[in-house]
Design an enzyme around this catalytic site. Structure first.
Site, PDB file in Angstrom:
ATOM      1  N   GLU A 184       8.979 -14.760 -10.289  1.00 53.12           N
ATOM      2  CA  GLU A 184       8.184 -13.569 -10.001  1.00 53.12           C
ATOM      3  C   GLU A 184       7.872 -12.760 -11.252  1.00 53.12           C
ATOM      4  O   GLU A 184       6.848 -12.087 -11.304  1.00 53.12           O
ATOM      5  CB  GLU A 184       8.839 -12.697  -8.924  1.00 53.12           C
ATOM      6  CG  GLU A 184      10.143 -12.046  -9.301  1.00 53.12           C
ATOM      7  CD  GLU A 184      10.680 -11.151  -8.176  1.00 53.12           C
ATOM      8  OE1 GLU A 184      11.900 -10.963  -8.116  1.00 53.12           O
ATOM      9  OE2 GLU A 184       9.880 -10.651  -7.381  1.00 53.12           O
ATOM     10  N   LYS A 219      13.884 -14.716  -9.681  1.00 51.67           N
ATOM     11  CA  LYS A 219      13.563 -13.668 -10.656  1.00 51.67           C
ATOM     12  C   LYS A 219      12.612 -14.221 -11.725  1.00 51.67           C
ATOM     13  O   LYS A 219      11.685 -13.542 -12.153  1.00 51.67           O
ATOM     14  CB  LYS A 219      14.838 -13.142 -11.344  1.00 51.67           C
ATOM     15  CG  LYS A 219      15.708 -12.265 -10.505  1.00 51.67           C
ATOM     16  CD  LYS A 219      15.230 -10.834 -10.403  1.00 51.67           C
ATOM     17  CE  LYS A 219      14.760 -10.410  -9.068  1.00 51.67           C
ATOM     18  NZ  LYS A 219      15.442 -10.517  -7.868  1.00 51.67           N
ATOM     19  N   LYS A 259       6.241  -4.251  -3.577  1.00 48.68           N
ATOM     20  CA  LYS A 259       7.686  -4.118  -3.353  1.00 48.68           C
ATOM     21  C   LYS A 259       8.054  -4.142  -1.875  1.00 48.68           C
ATOM     22  O   LYS A 259       9.057  -4.715  -1.490  1.00 48.68           O
ATOM     23  CB  LYS A 259       8.189  -2.825  -3.990  1.00 48.68           C
ATOM     24  CG  LYS A 259       9.680  -2.655  -3.830  1.00 48.68           C
ATOM     25  CD  LYS A 259      10.331  -2.219  -5.084  1.00 48.68           C
ATOM     26  CE  LYS A 259      11.836  -2.253  -4.981  1.00 48.68           C
ATOM     27  NZ  LYS A 259      12.368  -3.562  -5.357  1.00 48.68           N
ATOM     28  N   ASN A 275      -2.195   1.694   5.698  1.00 47.32           N
ATOM     29  CA  ASN A 275      -1.262   0.651   5.271  1.00 47.32           C
ATOM     30  C   ASN A 275      -0.966  -0.193   6.504  1.00 47.32           C
ATOM     31  O   ASN A 275      -0.597   0.363   7.532  1.00 47.32           O
ATOM     32  CB  ASN A 275       0.025   1.307   4.737  1.00 47.32           C
ATOM     33  CG  ASN A 275       1.115   0.306   4.437  1.00 47.32           C
ATOM     34  OD1 ASN A 275       0.843  -0.859   4.205  1.00 47.32           O
ATOM     35  ND2 ASN A 275       2.355   0.768   4.426  1.00 47.32           N
ATOM     36  N   GLY A 276      -1.140  -1.513   6.397  1.00 49.27           N
ATOM     37  CA  GLY A 276      -0.869  -2.370   7.547  1.00 49.27           C
ATOM     38  C   GLY A 276      -2.071  -3.236   7.861  1.00 49.27           C
ATOM     39  O   GLY A 276      -2.955  -3.427   7.019  1.00 49.27           O
ATOM     40  N   CYS A 301       0.835  -1.197   0.000  1.00 52.67           N
ATOM     41  CA  CYS A 301       0.000   0.000   0.000  1.00 52.67           C
ATOM     42  C   CYS A 301       0.874   1.253   0.000  1.00 52.67           C
ATOM     43  O   CYS A 301       1.855   1.344   0.725  1.00 52.67           O
ATOM     44  CB  CYS A 301      -0.950   0.081   1.178  1.00 52.67           C
ATOM     45  SG  CYS A 301      -2.069  -1.314   1.280  1.00 52.67           S
ATOM     46  N   HIS A 305      20.567 -36.380  -5.651  1.00 55.03           N
ATOM     47  CA  HIS A 305      19.799 -36.846  -4.484  1.00 55.03           C
ATOM     48  C   HIS A 305      18.298 -36.673  -4.686  1.00 55.03           C
ATOM     49  O   HIS A 305      17.541 -36.734  -3.731  1.00 55.03           O
ATOM     50  CB  HIS A 305      20.266 -36.127  -3.224  1.00 55.03           C
ATOM     51  CG  HIS A 305      21.711 -36.346  -2.926  1.00 55.03           C
ATOM     52  ND1 HIS A 305      22.207 -37.561  -2.519  1.00 55.03           N
ATOM     53  CD2 HIS A 305      22.785 -35.523  -3.042  1.00 55.03           C
ATOM     54  CE1 HIS A 305      23.522 -37.477  -2.363  1.00 55.03           C
ATOM     55  NE2 HIS A 305      23.894 -36.243  -2.684  1.00 55.03           N
ATOM     56  N   GLU A 344      18.671 -17.121  -6.855  1.00 53.87           N
ATOM     57  CA  GLU A 344      18.234 -15.779  -7.230  1.00 53.87           C
ATOM     58  C   GLU A 344      17.718 -15.771  -8.682  1.00 53.87           C
ATOM     59  O   GLU A 344      16.706 -15.142  -8.988  1.00 53.87           O
ATOM     60  CB  GLU A 344      19.406 -14.794  -7.041  1.00 53.87           C
ATOM     61  CG  GLU A 344      19.156 -13.364  -7.481  1.00 53.87           C
ATOM     62  CD  GLU A 344      18.003 -12.663  -6.746  1.00 53.87           C
ATOM     63  OE1 GLU A 344      17.468 -13.207  -5.780  1.00 53.87           O
ATOM     64  OE2 GLU A 344      17.629 -11.566  -7.196  1.00 53.87           O
ATOM     65  N   TRP A 402      -2.549  -2.865  -1.706  1.00 55.02           N
ATOM     66  CA  TRP A 402      -2.220  -4.292  -1.816  1.00 55.02           C
ATOM     67  C   TRP A 402      -3.113  -4.963  -0.791  1.00 55.02           C
ATOM     68  O   TRP A 402      -2.934  -4.794   0.415  1.00 55.02           O
ATOM     69  CB  TRP A 402      -0.750  -4.524  -1.493  1.00 55.02           C
ATOM     70  CG  TRP A 402      -0.291  -5.926  -1.746  1.00 55.02           C
ATOM     71  CD1 TRP A 402       0.140  -6.453  -2.928  1.00 55.02           C
ATOM     72  CD2 TRP A 402      -0.200  -6.996  -0.785  1.00 55.02           C
ATOM     73  NE1 TRP A 402       0.484  -7.774  -2.764  1.00 55.02           N
ATOM     74  CE2 TRP A 402       0.279  -8.132  -1.462  1.00 55.02           C
ATOM     75  CE3 TRP A 402      -0.492  -7.102   0.566  1.00 55.02           C
ATOM     76  CZ2 TRP A 402       0.490  -9.351  -0.837  1.00 55.02           C
ATOM     77  CZ3 TRP A 402      -0.290  -8.319   1.203  1.00 55.02           C
ATOM     78  CH2 TRP A 402       0.202  -9.426   0.507  1.00 55.02           C
ATOM     79  N   ARG A 460       4.122  -0.224  -4.679  1.00 61.37           N
ATOM     80  CA  ARG A 460       3.848  -0.771  -3.348  1.00 61.37           C
ATOM     81  C   ARG A 460       2.575  -1.607  -3.299  1.00 61.37           C
ATOM     82  O   ARG A 460       2.292  -2.272  -2.297  1.00 61.37           O
ATOM     83  CB  ARG A 460       3.720   0.373  -2.333  1.00 61.37           C
ATOM     84  CG  ARG A 460       4.939   1.233  -2.227  1.00 61.37           C
ATOM     85  CD  ARG A 460       4.722   2.326  -1.219  1.00 61.37           C
ATOM     86  NE  ARG A 460       4.585   1.795   0.111  1.00 61.37           N
ATOM     87  CZ  ARG A 460       5.587   1.538   0.930  1.00 61.37           C
ATOM     88  NH1 ARG A 460       6.810   1.787   0.541  1.00 61.37           N
ATOM     89  NH2 ARG A 460       5.383   1.045   2.122  1.00 61.37           N
TER      90      ARG A 460
HETATM   91  C1  F6R Z   1      12.555 -10.175  -5.226  1.00 62.72           C
HETATM   92  C2  F6R Z   1      12.343  -9.160  -4.214  1.00 62.72           C
HETATM   93  C3  F6R Z   1      11.947  -9.598  -2.844  1.00 62.72           C
HETATM   94  C4  F6R Z   1      12.659  -8.743  -1.778  1.00 62.72           C
HETATM   95  C5  F6R Z   1      12.155  -9.111  -0.381  1.00 62.72           C
HETATM   96  C6  F6R Z   1      12.862  -8.323   0.698  1.00 62.72           C
HETATM   97  O1  F6R Z   1      12.943  -9.617  -6.438  1.00 62.72           O
HETATM   98  O2  F6R Z   1      12.471  -7.995  -4.469  1.00 62.72           O
HETATM   99  O3  F6R Z   1      12.201 -10.948  -2.642  1.00 62.72           O
HETATM  100  O4  F6R Z   1      14.038  -8.947  -1.879  1.00 62.72           O
HETATM  101  O5  F6R Z   1      10.779  -8.858  -0.297  1.00 62.72           O
HETATM  102  O6  F6R Z   1      12.670  -6.959   0.556  1.00 62.72           O
HETATM  103  P1  F6R Z   1      13.594  -5.911   1.281  1.00 62.72           P
HETATM  104  O7  F6R Z   1      14.954  -6.035   0.722  1.00 62.72           O
HETATM  105  O8  F6R Z   1      12.971  -4.582   0.992  1.00 62.72           O
HETATM  106  O9  F6R Z   1      13.566  -6.254   2.741  1.00 62.72           O
END
Ligand code: F6R
Length: 615
Positions: A491, A488, A610, A101-102, A2, A507, A484, A75, A27
């Site tokens: 997502e 990527k 995010k 937000n929350g 949010c 395994h 990683e 969100w 957000r």
């Molecule tokens: C993936 C991504 C998330 C963040 C995770 C932690 O591309 O962006 O997995 O890395 O939500 O977020 P922060 O770093 O803001 O604590």
């Protein structure tokens, strides 16, 4: 999770708020809404879906002009993303509007109490109770800030709230517990937002709001108190980036821009931290050398991409400092009763500085007496505020939901911390440290070179757009890089992607290999331990023999892997521990291109936000 904007000043509140929401859409993007105070009343509009739906609504049904207002991009937590559940929420008389937000944990109880007193609540959200409670308190106090303080004292959970009342037309009030809220101070105007990006086009002068504080915004000033009404100490700061940093700058997506910014982000994170003699200077750490010498265990806590940075950091920390290092998912950490004491150094890694799981983990660690060092990209955010020390990454604003440049700078910051520990504890000689620092200083150019060779990677990604699964393998620091790469792809491309330690393949996961299955392998440098490299060559042969299509990321000059690679992606030679800084870049480009080829929204992948400010 949010995005919130509030404004009071001489400009059109709607213009300022909608422009701010555009910058905060990363957000959350389930629904959006605005409210303005005008002509002695309050007018609101809200719409399910992205902000563009709300903008269309505002063209079809314009709101009256006003100079005080607020807005929200959501969100969803409580209630589906519908028009009625979108924020702002109003009281029954339509005089109060609130955005949130929350999560308000005791909302069901409050809702039942309100219903008993005759209030009619229209939505399924936890937020709506706040509008009704504010209306009740305002009827007694005729003071929105005081009403907010009284209401906040009755709320449990995490919340940022921003509210306006038609009877106080030049006032916006905000409150904060656990979720982020920053104040922007301009000439005769003031702003409230979840992130400075929302008001950076108007002012770079910001104030951090602390935990359990209420802020009252008027054109001529800002007043901050605690929930108890006592005046609060606040920290003002100057935002060190400008509006252009939060624009796409000619790129189709923020993610592409942020990938391209990585050489600068890496260089900026090193800047000023190495003195003329080549030694590390981390004066900003508020943990003394004496305390660092006492540390006997390091625990890294983080989520998602930041967790992968932590996994890589473990290799460097243990190799350079000989201090045992554990890496924990922040969301699991406090629930397993971890063994912590004052000699444990906890490193909390977070781009946003607001991730609730990480925040709760660090609070738990501090309660046990451990020192917490934050590695963070967002000045003034909650995680560094609540830590004993902070090392900021200087990636600049990261807007795309998928983290890219923040990851590389988190790695750089972790390397700096590990080297610094080696320096103060004497586990690494000065000349050894100089060599690593010299290598780190050259990484920015190596990343630049990788970025210049990405066309074949993009072409390969487009050719795989109809695949369902991609696997990723690595060994040593290549293993978290594989994780990683898989994250990527999941997502962004919404494909089944999994990362494995290459040695684990036999395994179980090797059963997944079938004809033409794309498998990306991150090959360690042949100059590392030859046994490590030999083993990955064997792993590539094993999967190829079973029909996999092998995509190998290998150092320039590594000829041993070439015969077994259906596709070879070259990266510059780097020292083993630093290889993730270059090996991750093709995986970012690969995922971004696959997402584009599959018609997905690169910057705003479905279901995500995010900044994850709920547990
Ligand atoms: C993936 C991504 C998330 C963040 C995770 C932690 O591309 O962006 O997995 O890395 O939500 O977020 P922060 O770093 O803001 O604590």
């Amino acid at each position: 999770m949010c995005g919130i904007v509030g404004y009071v000043g001489p400009q059109s509140a709607l213009d300022v708020v909608v422009a701010g929401l555009k910058r905060l859409e990363y957000r959350g993007y389930d629904s959006a809404g605005v409210a303005v105070l005008a002509d002695g009343g309050l007018a609101a509009a809200k719409k399910a879906g992205k902000l563009v739906n709300l903008e269309k609504e505002l063209v079809d049904r314009p709101l009256p002009a006003g100079t005080t207002g607020l807005g929200h991009t959501r969100w969803a937590t409580h209630g589906a993303p519908t028009d009625v559940n979108a924020h702002p929420h109003l009281d029954n008389a339509g005089r109060v509007a609130v955005v949130h937000n929350g999560i308000i944990e005791n909302f069901a109880l409050l809702r039942a109490e309100l219903a008993e007193r005759g209030h009619v609540l229209a939505s399924d959200t936890d937020t709506e109770v706040v509008a009704h409670l504010l209306a009740e308190e305002f009827a007694v106090t005729a003071d929105l800030a005081e009403a907010m303080r009284l209401v906040c004292r009755r709320l449990d959970g995490a919340f940022t709230l921003v509210a306006v009342h038609a009877d106080e037309p030049d006032v916006v009030v905000g409150a904060r517990r656990n979720s982020p809220l920053v104040v922007g101070v301009g000439e005769g105007e003031a702003f409230l937002a979840s992130d400075v990006a929302a008001f950076i086009a108007h002012t770079r002068s910001a104030i951090e709001l602390g935990q359990d504080q209420v802020v009252e915004l008027r054109r001529d000033g800002v007043t901050v108190t605690g929930f108890d009404g006592r005046p609060a100490d606040v920290r003002s700061y100057h935002v060190d980036w400008d509006a252009s940093a939060a624009e796409k700058g000619g790129y189709d997506y923020f993610m592409l821009k942020e990938i391209a910014e990585q050489p600068k982000a890496v260089a900026d994170t090193l800047l000023g931290r190495i003195d003329a003699s080549g030694s590390l200077r981390l004066d900003e750490l508020r943990i003394s050398a004496a305390e660092l010498r006492e540390v006997d265990k390091i625990v890294v806590v983080a989520c998602g991409t930041a967790f992968h940075a932590g996994m890589i950091a473990k290799y460097a920390i243990e190799h350079w400092t000989r201090i045992p290092c554990e890496v924990e998912l922040a969301s699991e950490f406090r629930y397993r009763d971890p063994i912590l004491d004052p000699r444990t150094l906890v490193i909390a890694i977070s781009q946003s500085g607001e991730t609730m799981d990480t925040l709760m983990a660090l609070r738990h660690a501090r309660e046990q007496g451990s020192k917490v060092l934050a590695i963070c990209n967002t000045n003034g955010s909650t995680i560094p505020r609540e830590s004993d020390a902070v090392l900021y990454t200087h990636a600049g604003p990261e807007v795309a939901v998928a983290s890219t440049k923040a990851f590389l700078t988190q790695l750089v910051a972790c390397y700096l911390v590990a080297l610094y520990l080696g320096q103060v504890r004497g586990t690494k000689w000065g000349d050894e440290i100089h060599v690593v620092i010299r290598d780190l200083s050259q990484i920015s150019r190596a990343v630049e070179r990788v970025l210049g060779t990405m066309e074949p990677v993009r072409k390969l990604a487009r050719s795989l757009a109809d695949k369902n699964t991609v696997l990723f393998l690595g060994r040593h620091v290549g293993y978290p890089v594989a994780l990683e790469g898989a994250l990527k792809l999941k997502e962004l491309a919404y494909m089944h992607a999994e990362g494995f330690a290459a040695g684990e393949l036999k395994h179980g996961p090797i059963a997944l290999i079938e004809e033409d299955l794309p498998v990306v392998v991150v090959a360690p440098s042949p100059r590392a331990r030859s046994v490590l490299h030999d083993k990955i060559v064997s792993n590539i042969q094993e999967i190829r023999a079973r029909g996999a299509r092998t995509i190998v990321i290998a150092e320039e000059g590594d000829e041993a892997v070439a015969p077994y690679a259906d596709h070879l992606i070259r990266i510059p030679a780097t020292p083993t521990l630093l290889q993730p800084l270059v090996a991750t870049v093709p995986l970012q480009v690969f995922a971004c291109e696959l997402a584009t080829a599959r018609g997905n929204e690169v910057d705003q992948p479905r279901n995500l936000a995010k900044s994850v400010t709920v547990e």
